[in-house]
Design an enzyme around this catalytic site. Sequence first.
Site: not given
Ligand code: PMT
Length: 401
Positions: A210, A278, A288, A305-307, A325, A339, A343
Amino acid sequence: MSLSDKRILLVVAGGIAAYKSLELVRRLRERGAYVRCVLTNSGAEFVTPLALSALSGDKVYSELFSLTDEAEMGHIQLSREADLLVIAPATADLLARMAGGQANDLATTVLLATDKPVLAAPAMNVRMWLHPATQANLAILKERGVVLLGPEDGDMACGEFGPGRMSEPMEILAAVERHFANGGVLAGRRALVTSGPTLEAIDPVRFLSNHSSGRQGHAIAAALAAAGAQTTLVSGPVSLDDPPGVEVQRVNSADEMLAACQAALPVDVAVCAAAVADWRPRHSLAGKIKKGDGHAPAIKLVENPDILATLAAAGPARPTLVIGFAAETENVIEQASAKRLKKGCDWILANDVAPGTGTFGGAENLVHVIDAQGAESWPRMSKAAVAQKLSSRIAEALGAG
Ligand code: PMT
């Protein structure tokens, strides 16, 4: 950070990087520090005492056996009146003489006589840096408590490439600030931050990922470290420099990011700013994938996995404060609140990542901080300012300072 009333003794040794020390003096003075300079004879081949004196606003000391200098300011006093000694550039020769306990010029005498902390920014040719003699000297100095900053990899004035370039003046300045912030509000606390995207391999040349640049996560790690926290940053692939004073673990996939986060525990606070993919391809192929006869391959995905959720459910190893975030494109606060509950984290910073917002990759962010009490909206500000404000809120919540 203000360095007002801090006394820095800057030792400038003889290397081409000495020109950067002039900039360092300016930056230290801008922050209110008193800067006094010791210039070695070989240092004076690269910068003049006049330039250093004009920028530091003080006399420059060079001679060990100068009657006037000794009468005005003895070398012992010179070494003791400072709060911090900074050597920039620290040449292979000066480091060797320090390691050997020599006192054959004013710089080494001051460094041997001091009872104050010493920060050294090495600069030398890559072969000199890698030479076992230099590495052995560095090991001795480190063991004695000298803090080393750099050197960086890069093109060298001598035309070679590799480690040996002196850290930039702003990085040395940040290290000085960190030194004085170590009595900062988060001193003694440990922090973990995730940043950047993850990269999920389809085959050796293709991947899912992404647009995260890591700017927000890296700024948070820098702010927590500047506040004195011992900070680990687990970062996906980004093109940013490592934030100063932060231990950086570089990973690619979500699986690797999770493992690195778990290895960093226990911490007091975890901030998950990474945009973790995700899903990942069920199978990452060793070879390849060949372009077929007009049929696109079907790639089966499985959930990563969701960290954040894993850290929030880590039992006795759970950080006191787990912060996520939420990257949303609509109903930002409602979606992010749901969320947070799903989480199990304490706070979630909701940001709008819809096209045109510039949140991914941009320099600014507009966040809503959601906790059990509700949502607090912060004005749009730089990602560094978001990081600073978050760091203060974390310190307050941890009862630090
Ligand atoms: O990196 P930049 O260009 O500065 O941009 C910043 C940002 C937009 C990436 C940042 O501000 C941000 O929003 N980060 C979280 C992005 C995200 O994956 O959001 P989410 O809504 O999909 O996930 C929610 C939370 O779960 C996040 O804290 C994410 O780190 C965490 N997560 C998600 C999926 C996963 N498999 N494991 C996780 O830990």
